[in-house]
Scaffold this motif. Structure first.
Motif, PDB file in Angstrom:
ATOM      1  N   HIS A   1      -1.120  -0.816  -4.246  1.00 41.25           N
ATOM      2  CA  HIS A   1      -2.389  -0.156  -3.961  1.00 41.25           C
ATOM      3  C   HIS A   1      -2.107   1.297  -3.571  1.00 41.25           C
ATOM      4  O   HIS A   1      -1.612   1.565  -2.472  1.00 41.25           O
ATOM      5  CB  HIS A   1      -3.127  -0.874  -2.836  1.00 41.25           C
ATOM      6  CG  HIS A   1      -3.426  -2.310  -3.119  1.00 41.25           C
ATOM      7  ND1 HIS A   1      -4.569  -2.738  -3.761  1.00 41.25           N
ATOM      8  CD2 HIS A   1      -2.688  -3.433  -2.864  1.00 41.25           C
ATOM      9  CE1 HIS A   1      -4.557  -4.052  -3.876  1.00 41.25           C
ATOM     10  NE2 HIS A   1      -3.425  -4.501  -3.350  1.00 41.25           N
ATOM     11  N   ILE A   2      -2.383   2.236  -4.472  1.00 34.04           N
ATOM     12  CA  ILE A   2      -2.147   3.650  -4.203  1.00 34.04           C
ATOM     13  C   ILE A   2      -3.353   4.227  -3.475  1.00 34.04           C
ATOM     14  O   ILE A   2      -4.494   4.142  -3.967  1.00 34.04           O
ATOM     15  CB  ILE A   2      -1.898   4.438  -5.504  1.00 34.04           C
ATOM     16  CG1 ILE A   2      -0.699   3.853  -6.264  1.00 34.04           C
ATOM     17  CG2 ILE A   2      -1.670   5.909  -5.205  1.00 34.04           C
ATOM     18  CD1 ILE A   2       0.629   4.053  -5.578  1.00 34.04           C
ATOM     19  N   LEU A   3      -3.125   4.812  -2.318  1.00 32.44           N
ATOM     20  CA  LEU A   3      -4.192   5.367  -1.482  1.00 32.44           C
ATOM     21  C   LEU A   3      -4.196   6.885  -1.568  1.00 32.44           C
ATOM     22  O   LEU A   3      -3.153   7.520  -1.513  1.00 32.44           O
ATOM     23  CB  LEU A   3      -4.014   4.929  -0.029  1.00 32.44           C
ATOM     24  CG  LEU A   3      -3.895   3.417   0.216  1.00 32.44           C
ATOM     25  CD1 LEU A   3      -3.731   3.142   1.704  1.00 32.44           C
ATOM     26  CD2 LEU A   3      -5.105   2.676  -0.339  1.00 32.44           C
ATOM     27  N   ASP A   4      -5.394   7.439  -1.679  1.00 39.10           N
ATOM     28  CA  ASP A   4      -5.555   8.892  -1.714  1.00 39.10           C
ATOM     29  C   ASP A   4      -6.893   9.245  -1.074  1.00 39.10           C
ATOM     30  O   ASP A   4      -7.865   9.556  -1.747  1.00 39.10           O
ATOM     31  CB  ASP A   4      -5.496   9.398  -3.158  1.00 39.10           C
ATOM     32  CG  ASP A   4      -5.580  10.915  -3.252  1.00 39.10           C
ATOM     33  OD1 ASP A   4      -5.265  11.592  -2.263  1.00 39.10           O
ATOM     34  OD2 ASP A   4      -5.976  11.421  -4.316  1.00 39.10           O
ATOM     35  N   GLY A   5      -6.920   9.118   0.247  1.00 40.35           N
ATOM     36  CA  GLY A   5      -8.167   9.332   0.959  1.00 40.35           C
ATOM     37  C   GLY A   5      -9.013   8.077   1.051  1.00 40.35           C
ATOM     38  O   GLY A   5     -10.200   8.155   1.352  1.00 40.35           O
ATOM     39  N   ASP A   6      -8.407   6.937   0.819  1.00 41.38           N
ATOM     40  CA  ASP A   6      -9.107   5.676   0.959  1.00 41.38           C
ATOM     41  C   ASP A   6      -8.250   4.709   1.769  1.00 41.38           C
ATOM     42  O   ASP A   6      -7.293   5.129   2.414  1.00 41.38           O
ATOM     43  CB  ASP A   6      -9.512   5.090  -0.396  1.00 41.38           C
ATOM     44  CG  ASP A   6      -8.372   5.112  -1.408  1.00 41.38           C
ATOM     45  OD1 ASP A   6      -7.329   5.697  -1.127  1.00 41.38           O
ATOM     46  OD2 ASP A   6      -8.542   4.528  -2.503  1.00 41.38           O
TER      47      ASP A   6
ATOM     48  N   ALA B   1       0.865  -1.180   0.000  1.00 41.51           N
ATOM     49  CA  ALA B   1       0.000   0.000   0.000  1.00 41.51           C
ATOM     50  C   ALA B   1       0.900   1.228   0.000  1.00 41.51           C
ATOM     51  O   ALA B   1       1.946   1.238   0.659  1.00 41.51           O
ATOM     52  CB  ALA B   1      -0.924   0.010   1.213  1.00 41.51           C
ATOM     53  N   ALA B   2       0.507   2.257  -0.739  1.00 35.15           N
ATOM     54  CA  ALA B   2       1.384   3.415  -0.900  1.00 35.15           C
ATOM     55  C   ALA B   2       0.575   4.699  -1.040  1.00 35.15           C
ATOM     56  O   ALA B   2      -0.611   4.674  -1.379  1.00 35.15           O
ATOM     57  CB  ALA B   2       2.278   3.233  -2.128  1.00 35.15           C
ATOM     58  N   VAL B   3       1.240   5.812  -0.765  1.00 34.02           N
ATOM     59  CA  VAL B   3       0.725   7.137  -1.102  1.00 34.02           C
ATOM     60  C   VAL B   3       1.773   7.833  -1.959  1.00 34.02           C
ATOM     61  O   VAL B   3       2.946   7.453  -1.962  1.00 34.02           O
ATOM     62  CB  VAL B   3       0.416   7.984   0.151  1.00 34.02           C
ATOM     63  CG1 VAL B   3      -0.708   7.363   0.961  1.00 34.02           C
ATOM     64  CG2 VAL B   3       1.665   8.169   1.016  1.00 34.02           C
ATOM     65  N   LEU B   4       1.349   8.841  -2.670  1.00 30.64           N
ATOM     66  CA  LEU B   4       2.280   9.642  -3.451  1.00 30.64           C
ATOM     67  C   LEU B   4       2.857  10.766  -2.594  1.00 30.64           C
ATOM     68  O   LEU B   4       2.338  11.091  -1.536  1.00 30.64           O
ATOM     69  CB  LEU B   4       1.581  10.228  -4.678  1.00 30.64           C
ATOM     70  CG  LEU B   4       1.001   9.234  -5.686  1.00 30.64           C
ATOM     71  CD1 LEU B   4       0.430   9.991  -6.878  1.00 30.64           C
ATOM     72  CD2 LEU B   4       2.040   8.224  -6.142  1.00 30.64           C
ATOM     73  N   GLY B   5       3.950  11.369  -3.093  1.00 27.52           N
ATOM     74  CA  GLY B   5       4.554  12.522  -2.438  1.00 27.52           C
ATOM     75  C   GLY B   5       4.654  13.685  -3.405  1.00 27.52           C
ATOM     76  O   GLY B   5       4.255  13.577  -4.578  1.00 27.52           O
TER      77      GLY B   5
END
Length: 234
Positions: A87-92, A61-65
């Protein structure tokens, strides 16, 4: 779980993360990545990183910077990484084996405590503050939908000032904001992981005592040169 951020992958770095992937496979059940996955936000960099991470045998699971947005190719980067199982997370959120929920946002800057920037004055200032508020609300939404026995939070920017100790004091308000800690303290979590602060401190706590870990790879490399990530039992 293994946690790290600020990989800053470039398109000429084929093989750079081979040992990293091998160690994660051997030691962890889950990997979380805390932003700045690419160095200049180029889709070619995303392709190289996806190629590297495709050898992982554990969920990611990851987020962007902020670096991942530099060339307005974030959507394409996410597509490349998704094909490699990230799995890219952005408010989920991402749920691991029905036990651990991972909530994720990029986050934003804005300062901390009594020095948090307020939406007053020029429109540009209001827009800056609104971005931080928006990221905080996205995190609140992600956490509110999690009913797993355990929860962790991943972000790129820091929710506390203490993990920024070591960075130039002039830039610390741009490395995070305490607005991001509010939903964490309200809904609770086992831990928060962030990156961005390459020269920061490794660990602190929110006001309610939730552990916050700065897992920027440059910092992890200094602390754990043999593995370059934080390994934590949750």
């Amino acid at each position: 779980m293994a946690a790290v951020g600020d990989l800053h992958c470039r398109d000429d770095q084929h093989g750079r993360f081979r040992q990293f992937v091998k160690q994660v496979n051997a030691e962890a059940d889950l990997l979380v990545l805390c932003g700045d996955l690419t160095d200049r936000g180029m889709v070619e960099e995303g392709k190289v990183l996806a190629e590297e991470l495709s050898a992982l045998r554990v969920p990611v699971a990851a987020v962007l910077g902020n670096h991942d947005y530099e060339h307005n190719q974030a959507k394409e980067i996410c597509g490349e990484l998704a094909r490699a199982g990230v799995h890219i997370l952005d408010g989920d959120h991402f749920i691991f084996e029905k036990v651990l929920g991972v909530a994720g946002v990029k986050g934003f800057g804005g300062g901390f405590g009594n020095a948090t920037l307020q939406a007053f004055g020029e429109g540009q200032t209001k827009s800056f503050v609104q971005e931080a508020v928006h990221e905080s609300l996205k995190l609140e939404a992600a956490l509110s939908h999690l009913d797993t026995p355990k929860k962790v939070v991943i972000m790129h920017y820091s929710p506390v000032a203490e993990t920024l100790e070591g960075e130039n004091i002039e830039i610390r308000p741009f490395l995070g904001t305490s607005r991001l800690a509010m939903p964490v303290d309200h809904y609770g979590a086992e831990a928060v992981f962030h990156g961005h602060a390459h020269h920061g401190a490794p660990q602190a706590k929110t006001k309610s005592g939730i552990p916050v870990y700065n897992v920027a790879m440059p910092l992890m490399t200094k602390m754990h040169p043999e593995q370059r990530f934080l390994l934590l039992e949750v």
